[in-house]
Design a protein around this motif. Structure first.
Motif, PDB file in Angstrom:
ATOM      1  N   MET A  14       0.843  -1.194   0.000  1.00  0.00           N
ATOM      2  CA  MET A  14       0.000   0.000   0.000  1.00  0.00           C
ATOM      3  C   MET A  14       0.883   1.250   0.000  1.00  0.00           C
ATOM      4  O   MET A  14       1.869   1.307   0.731  1.00  0.00           O
ATOM      5  N   PRO A  15       0.549   2.257  -0.797  1.00  0.00           N
ATOM      6  CA  PRO A  15       1.354   3.490  -0.816  1.00  0.00           C
ATOM      7  C   PRO A  15       1.362   4.177   0.546  1.00  0.00           C
ATOM      8  O   PRO A  15       0.441   4.007   1.355  1.00  0.00           O
ATOM      9  N   PHE A  16       2.400   4.955   0.780  1.00  0.00           N
ATOM     10  CA  PHE A  16       2.565   5.686   2.033  1.00  0.00           C
ATOM     11  C   PHE A  16       1.668   6.911   2.006  1.00  0.00           C
ATOM     12  O   PHE A  16       1.935   7.877   1.296  1.00  0.00           O
ATOM     13  N   TYR A  17       0.587   6.888   2.796  1.00  0.00           N
ATOM     14  CA  TYR A  17      -0.383   7.988   2.757  1.00  0.00           C
ATOM     15  C   TYR A  17       0.218   9.322   3.178  1.00  0.00           C
ATOM     16  O   TYR A  17      -0.215  10.385   2.721  1.00  0.00           O
ATOM     17  N   LEU A  18       1.233   9.277   4.059  1.00  0.00           N
ATOM     18  CA  LEU A  18       1.792  10.526   4.589  1.00  0.00           C
ATOM     19  C   LEU A  18       2.442  11.361   3.493  1.00  0.00           C
ATOM     20  O   LEU A  18       2.546  12.585   3.623  1.00  0.00           O
ATOM     21  N   LYS A  19       2.838  10.707   2.417  1.00  0.00           N
ATOM     22  CA  LYS A  19       3.485  11.421   1.311  1.00  0.00           C
ATOM     23  C   LYS A  19       2.573  12.508   0.756  1.00  0.00           C
ATOM     24  O   LYS A  19       3.042  13.569   0.326  1.00  0.00           O
ATOM     25  N   GLN A  20       1.259  12.258   0.757  1.00  0.00           N
ATOM     26  CA  GLN A  20       0.313  13.230   0.229  1.00  0.00           C
ATOM     27  C   GLN A  20      -0.250  14.155   1.306  1.00  0.00           C
ATOM     28  O   GLN A  20      -0.890  15.159   0.989  1.00  0.00           O
ATOM     29  N   VAL A  21      -0.012  13.813   2.557  1.00  0.00           N
ATOM     30  CA  VAL A  21      -0.505  14.634   3.663  1.00  0.00           C
ATOM     31  C   VAL A  21       0.518  15.683   4.077  1.00  0.00           C
ATOM     32  O   VAL A  21       0.178  16.834   4.363  1.00  0.00           O
ATOM     33  N   ILE A  22       1.773  15.270   4.080  1.00  0.00           N
ATOM     34  CA  ILE A  22       2.832  16.121   4.627  1.00  0.00           C
ATOM     35  C   ILE A  22       3.036  17.406   3.818  1.00  0.00           C
ATOM     36  O   ILE A  22       3.575  18.394   4.324  1.00  0.00           O
ATOM     37  N   VAL A  23       2.587  17.409   2.567  1.00  0.00           N
ATOM     38  CA  VAL A  23       2.732  18.608   1.722  1.00  0.00           C
ATOM     39  C   VAL A  23       1.672  19.665   2.055  1.00  0.00           C
ATOM     40  O   VAL A  23       1.712  20.765   1.514  1.00  0.00           O
ATOM     41  N   LYS A  24       0.739  19.313   2.939  1.00  0.00           N
ATOM     42  CA  LYS A  24      -0.293  20.264   3.356  1.00  0.00           C
ATOM     43  C   LYS A  24      -0.047  20.639   4.821  1.00  0.00           C
ATOM     44  O   LYS A  24      -0.432  19.885   5.719  1.00  0.00           O
ATOM     45  N   PRO A  25       0.607  21.764   5.081  1.00  0.00           N
ATOM     46  CA  PRO A  25       0.917  22.143   6.462  1.00  0.00           C
ATOM     47  C   PRO A  25      -0.302  22.185   7.375  1.00  0.00           C
ATOM     48  O   PRO A  25      -0.195  21.880   8.566  1.00  0.00           O
ATOM     49  N   GLU A  26      -1.459  22.512   6.817  1.00  0.00           N
ATOM     50  CA  GLU A  26      -2.672  22.601   7.629  1.00  0.00           C
ATOM     51  C   GLU A  26      -3.158  21.218   8.087  1.00  0.00           C
ATOM     52  O   GLU A  26      -4.036  21.122   8.948  1.00  0.00           O
ATOM     53  N   TRP A  27      -2.604  20.165   7.515  1.00  0.00           N
ATOM     54  CA  TRP A  27      -2.964  18.801   7.890  1.00  0.00           C
ATOM     55  C   TRP A  27      -1.962  18.161   8.848  1.00  0.00           C
ATOM     56  O   TRP A  27      -2.150  17.016   9.257  1.00  0.00           O
ATOM     57  N   MET A  28      -0.907  18.890   9.192  1.00  0.00           N
ATOM     58  CA  MET A  28       0.163  18.315  10.005  1.00  0.00           C
ATOM     59  C   MET A  28       0.220  18.939  11.395  1.00  0.00           C
ATOM     60  O   MET A  28      -0.084  20.117  11.574  1.00  0.00           O
ATOM     61  N   GLN A  29       0.627  18.128  12.362  1.00  0.00           N
ATOM     62  CA  GLN A  29       0.863  18.633  13.702  1.00  0.00           C
ATOM     63  C   GLN A  29       2.163  19.431  13.721  1.00  0.00           C
ATOM     64  O   GLN A  29       2.963  19.390  12.776  1.00  0.00           O
ATOM     65  N   GLN A  30       2.389  20.132  14.802  1.00  0.00           N
ATOM     66  CA  GLN A  30       3.546  21.020  14.877  1.00  0.00           C
ATOM     67  C   GLN A  30       4.878  20.282  14.803  1.00  0.00           C
ATOM     68  O   GLN A  30       5.892  20.868  14.414  1.00  0.00           O
ATOM     69  N   ASP A  31       4.877  18.980  15.146  1.00  0.00           N
ATOM     70  CA  ASP A  31       6.134  18.232  15.085  1.00  0.00           C
ATOM     71  C   ASP A  31       6.563  17.920  13.663  1.00  0.00           C
ATOM     72  O   ASP A  31       7.684  17.479  13.412  1.00  0.00           O
TER      73      ASP A  31
ATOM     74  N   LEU B 190       5.679  15.543  11.831  1.00  0.00           N
ATOM     75  CA  LEU B 190       5.761  14.094  11.592  1.00  0.00           C
ATOM     76  C   LEU B 190       4.397  13.417  11.583  1.00  0.00           C
ATOM     77  O   LEU B 190       4.234  12.369  10.946  1.00  0.00           O
ATOM     78  N   HIS B 191       3.438  13.993  12.304  1.00  0.00           N
ATOM     79  CA  HIS B 191       2.148  13.335  12.482  1.00  0.00           C
ATOM     80  C   HIS B 191       1.011  14.162  11.892  1.00  0.00           C
ATOM     81  O   HIS B 191       0.945  15.381  12.121  1.00  0.00           O
ATOM     82  N   PRO B 192       0.080  13.507  11.193  1.00  0.00           N
ATOM     83  CA  PRO B 192      -1.102  14.221  10.700  1.00  0.00           C
ATOM     84  C   PRO B 192      -1.982  14.670  11.861  1.00  0.00           C
ATOM     85  O   PRO B 192      -2.032  14.012  12.902  1.00  0.00           O
ATOM     86  N   ASN B 193      -2.670  15.773  11.674  1.00  0.00           N
ATOM     87  CA  ASN B 193      -3.574  16.240  12.713  1.00  0.00           C
ATOM     88  C   ASN B 193      -4.987  15.729  12.447  1.00  0.00           C
ATOM     89  O   ASN B 193      -5.224  14.940  11.527  1.00  0.00           O
ATOM     90  N   GLU B 194      -5.929  16.190  13.256  1.00  0.00           N
ATOM     91  CA  GLU B 194      -7.304  15.708  13.165  1.00  0.00           C
ATOM     92  C   GLU B 194      -7.946  16.038  11.823  1.00  0.00           C
ATOM     93  O   GLU B 194      -8.776  15.284  11.307  1.00  0.00           O
ATOM     94  N   LYS B 195      -7.550  17.178  11.237  1.00  0.00           N
ATOM     95  CA  LYS B 195      -8.144  17.592   9.969  1.00  0.00           C
ATOM     96  C   LYS B 195      -7.843  16.609   8.839  1.00  0.00           C
ATOM     97  O   LYS B 195      -8.606  16.524   7.871  1.00  0.00           O
TER      98      LYS B 195
END
Length: 201
Positions: free
Chosen positions: A159-176, A178-183
């Protein structure tokens, strides 16, 4: 009344039993809902997304924040015995990579996990994991290659790494960083459901 009770008993006794297909998720903080409300994490949202895509799965999330591939290897026998899953989504290796563990050790741990899962007549689905670019190209490439290599060797879905498409959206990431946020969780659940739809018939 007696006839009605007899008919009801017959229906209960002879009606076919619908067996639920079970997906066990064994991962780390990327699947454990790190620092967000549990009910908003993507594994909890996943069954509803699967239903939208005409898939019915019982989802059991056994992910623990901080787990390494070694931790997963230690836990998998008990999880298999307890839950008897049909599918196991393995999302592990990120913490190994962040600690600079040898790719060979990570690969060996995941390989043993896969063998244990397959021995229980369950199907492994392996999620691709990557480390941040600041770990260097050599290590990053060696780490990333673990997953397609195992997928090919073991004949299991990757399965592809989902974080690859999440990490490019700062509004979707926690301050660290490394981890996606609730959004991001609803999108991740939809992504995982779509990928599972390609694998599970």
């Amino acid at each position: 009344m007696i006839k009605f009770v007899s008919l009801l008993f017959s229906l209960l006794l002879f009606s076919p039993v619908v067996n639920s297909t079970t997906l066990l998720i064994v991962g780390d903080s990327l699947s454990a809902g790190y620092n967000i409300r549990a009910e908003k994490s993507w594994p909890v949202l996943l069954p509803a997304e699967l239903t939208k895509q005409q898939q019915q799965l019982t989802v059991i999330n056994a992910s623990i924040s901080g787990d390494t591939s070694g931790n997963g290897l230690q836990r998998i026998p008990g999880l298999l015995t307890q839950h008897k899953p049909d599918y196991v989504l393995v999302e592990l290796g990120a913490n190994d990579g962040l600690r600079g563990f040898s790719p060979k050790i990570i690969s060996d741990n995941l390989s043993k996990m896969i063998d244990l899962i397959e021995a229980q007549d369950a199907q492994t689905i392996l999620m691709q994991i990557r480390v941040p670019t600041n770990y260097g190209k050599r290590y990053g490439d060696a780490f990333a290659s673990i997953y397609p290599t195992l997928s090919e060797q073991k004949k299991i879905p990757l399965m592809p790494f989902y974080l690859k498409q999440v990490i490019v959206k700062p509004e979707w990431m926690q301050q660290d960083g490394l981890h996606p946020n609730e959004k991001a969780q609803a999108w991740i659940a939809e992504f995982i459901a779509t990928e599972l739809g390609k694998i599970i018939n």
